[in-house]
Motif scaffolding. Structure first.
Motif, PDB file in Angstrom:
ATOM      1  N   PHE A   1       0.801  -1.215   0.000  1.00 31.31           N
ATOM      2  CA  PHE A   1       0.000   0.000   0.000  1.00 31.31           C
ATOM      3  C   PHE A   1       0.841   1.275   0.000  1.00 31.31           C
ATOM      4  N   LYS A   2       2.123   1.158   0.271  1.00 35.39           N
ATOM      5  CA  LYS A   2       2.963   2.350   0.364  1.00 35.39           C
ATOM      6  C   LYS A   2       3.093   3.024  -1.000  1.00 35.39           C
ATOM      7  N   ASN A   3       2.660   4.285  -1.047  1.00 36.25           N
ATOM      8  CA  ASN A   3       2.699   5.105  -2.269  1.00 36.25           C
ATOM      9  C   ASN A   3       1.837   4.540  -3.394  1.00 36.25           C
ATOM     10  N   ALA A   4       0.925   3.653  -3.070  1.00 39.08           N
ATOM     11  CA  ALA A   4       0.033   3.100  -4.098  1.00 39.08           C
ATOM     12  C   ALA A   4      -1.071   4.101  -4.430  1.00 39.08           C
ATOM     13  N   SER A   5      -1.352   4.260  -5.705  1.00 38.39           N
ATOM     14  CA  SER A   5      -2.451   5.131  -6.130  1.00 38.39           C
ATOM     15  C   SER A   5      -3.789   4.477  -5.772  1.00 38.39           C
ATOM     16  N   TYR A   6      -4.875   5.231  -5.944  1.00 41.07           N
ATOM     17  CA  TYR A   6      -6.190   4.650  -5.638  1.00 41.07           C
ATOM     18  C   TYR A   6      -6.571   3.573  -6.642  1.00 41.07           C
ATOM     19  N   VAL A   7      -6.152   3.719  -7.887  1.00 41.93           N
ATOM     20  CA  VAL A   7      -6.380   2.644  -8.863  1.00 41.93           C
ATOM     21  C   VAL A   7      -5.646   1.381  -8.422  1.00 41.93           C
ATOM     22  N   ASP A   8      -4.394   1.548  -8.003  1.00 40.24           N
ATOM     23  CA  ASP A   8      -3.627   0.406  -7.520  1.00 40.24           C
ATOM     24  C   ASP A   8      -4.264  -0.205  -6.276  1.00 40.24           C
ATOM     25  N   ARG A   9      -4.787   0.636  -5.406  1.00 42.29           N
ATOM     26  CA  ARG A   9      -5.407   0.137  -4.174  1.00 42.29           C
ATOM     27  C   ARG A   9      -6.657  -0.683  -4.466  1.00 42.29           C
ATOM     28  N   TYR A  10      -7.405  -0.274  -5.482  1.00 41.19           N
ATOM     29  CA  TYR A  10      -8.560  -1.087  -5.865  1.00 41.19           C
ATOM     30  C   TYR A  10      -8.107  -2.435  -6.412  1.00 41.19           C
ATOM     31  N   ASN A  11      -7.012  -2.439  -7.135  1.00 43.92           N
ATOM     32  CA  ASN A  11      -6.479  -3.693  -7.653  1.00 43.92           C
ATOM     33  C   ASN A  11      -6.044  -4.605  -6.503  1.00 43.92           C
ATOM     34  N   ILE A  12      -5.363  -4.030  -5.529  1.00 43.10           N
ATOM     35  CA  ILE A  12      -4.945  -4.793  -4.345  1.00 43.10           C
ATOM     36  C   ILE A  12      -6.159  -5.304  -3.592  1.00 43.10           C
ATOM     37  N   LEU A  13      -7.154  -4.444  -3.425  1.00 42.81           N
ATOM     38  CA  LEU A  13      -8.384  -4.845  -2.730  1.00 42.81           C
ATOM     39  C   LEU A  13      -9.028  -6.041  -3.414  1.00 42.81           C
ATOM     40  N   CYS A  14      -9.195  -5.966  -4.730  1.00 44.14           N
ATOM     41  CA  CYS A  14      -9.845  -7.061  -5.457  1.00 44.14           C
ATOM     42  C   CYS A  14      -9.057  -8.356  -5.313  1.00 44.14           C
ATOM     43  N   ARG A  15      -7.740  -8.261  -5.426  1.00 45.26           N
ATOM     44  CA  ARG A  15      -6.910  -9.461  -5.287  1.00 45.26           C
ATOM     45  C   ARG A  15      -7.098 -10.091  -3.911  1.00 45.26           C
ATOM     46  N   LYS A  16      -7.102  -9.273  -2.875  1.00 47.72           N
ATOM     47  CA  LYS A  16      -7.221  -9.801  -1.517  1.00 47.72           C
ATOM     48  C   LYS A  16      -8.637 -10.316  -1.226  1.00 47.72           C
TER      49      LYS A  16
ATOM     50  N   SER B   1      -4.782  -6.118 -13.885  1.00 46.23           N
ATOM     51  CA  SER B   1      -4.027  -7.366 -13.835  1.00 46.23           C
ATOM     52  C   SER B   1      -4.909  -8.479 -14.379  1.00 46.23           C
ATOM     53  N   ASP B   2      -4.285  -9.603 -14.735  1.00 48.03           N
ATOM     54  CA  ASP B   2      -5.061 -10.748 -15.220  1.00 48.03           C
ATOM     55  C   ASP B   2      -6.014 -11.244 -14.136  1.00 48.03           C
TER      56      ASP B   2
END
Length: 245
Positions: free
Chosen positions: A178-193, A222-223
């Motif tokens: 999450f460090k320096n992750a954009s909000y788009v990236d955070r949504y990607n991380i959220l979906c993965r988790k 991401s895929d």
């Protein structure tokens, strides 16, 4: 039998164009009436901006063997029992012969308030899934196989959603992803988790800019969290249910 993705990419682009077009028209009408909501709310309060994706899901259900399934879109037929609360209102339910086949949520986020909205969407997504699966464990839907539970997010592709975000955590470090992750990236991380924790069968996010009203362009992050994974897993689940009949 091979699964049918119902020409999803073309239909997804049409859905994206409709999403931005509906928001623009809603804003225009409210301004003309002199009753415009503040900020982005005018586009949100107009109605079902994600209807194009709802139509895509309907096509996938029909194309993969459940032509006669009940696809519920009306508010009066979209509630499911919960465990921590009496009921939860979903965006789309697929029922077949009294069995819950799929429950889906369609969400979107347009700037400028990405921070608060991201946190609210995250808490809502986690709570909704945890409530459903606990109810399922306790027999809320009777004796049946696990339903498909899907979460689809369209987020505006904009400088504010793509810029790195810093967080303050005075007592403990935030997780490194999450460090320096954009909000788009955070949504990607959220979906993965959400998928790794088995809260959703598939959780997907796509990013699209406002000018996609003309092109329908969108980007997968991401895929694992992409729209193709969403429709493929849904089509496979529907085909499996159809084969079981």
């Amino acid at each position: 039998m091979a699964i049918d993705l119902a020409n999803y990419d073309t239909k997804a682009k049409e859905a994206v164009k409709a999403f931005w077009g509906n928001r623009h028209e809603a804003r225009k009408k409210q301004i003309e009436s002199g009753k415009a909501d503040q900020g982005e709310r005018a586009g949100v309060t107009a109605g079902k901006n994600m209807d194009g994706f709802v139509a895509l899901v309907k096509d996938i259900v029909h194309a993969n063997g459940l032509e006669h399934a009940d696809i519920h879109l009306e508010r009066r037929a979209l509630t499911l029992p919960g465990y921590f609360r009496p009921t939860k209102l979903w965006d789309l339910l697929v029922m077949n012969k009294g069995r819950l086949i799929a429950a889906l949520e369609f969400k979107s986020q347009v700037g400028p308030s990405f921070g608060n909205n991201f946190n609210n969407r995250t808490e809502e997504a986690i709570g909704t899934a945890h409530d459903l699966w606990t109810g399922y464990r306790e027999g809320a839907f009777g004796e049946q196989t696990r339903p498909f539970v899907g979460w689809l997010m369209l987020v505006e592709d904009a400088p504010k959603s793509r810029s790195p975000v810093k967080d303050q955590s005075p007592h403990f470090d935030v997780f490194k992803e999450f460090k320096n992750a954009s909000y788009v990236d955070r949504y990607n991380i959220l979906c993965r988790k959400l998928m790794q924790e088995q809260l959703y069968t598939v959780a997907s996010v796509i990013a699209s800019p406002r000018d996609a009203v003309d092109t329908g362009v969108y980007e997968e992050l991401s895929d694992m969290t992409g729209l193709r994974t969403f429709v493929s897993e849904l089509a496979g689940h529907i085909a499996s249910e159809a084969a079981r009949q």
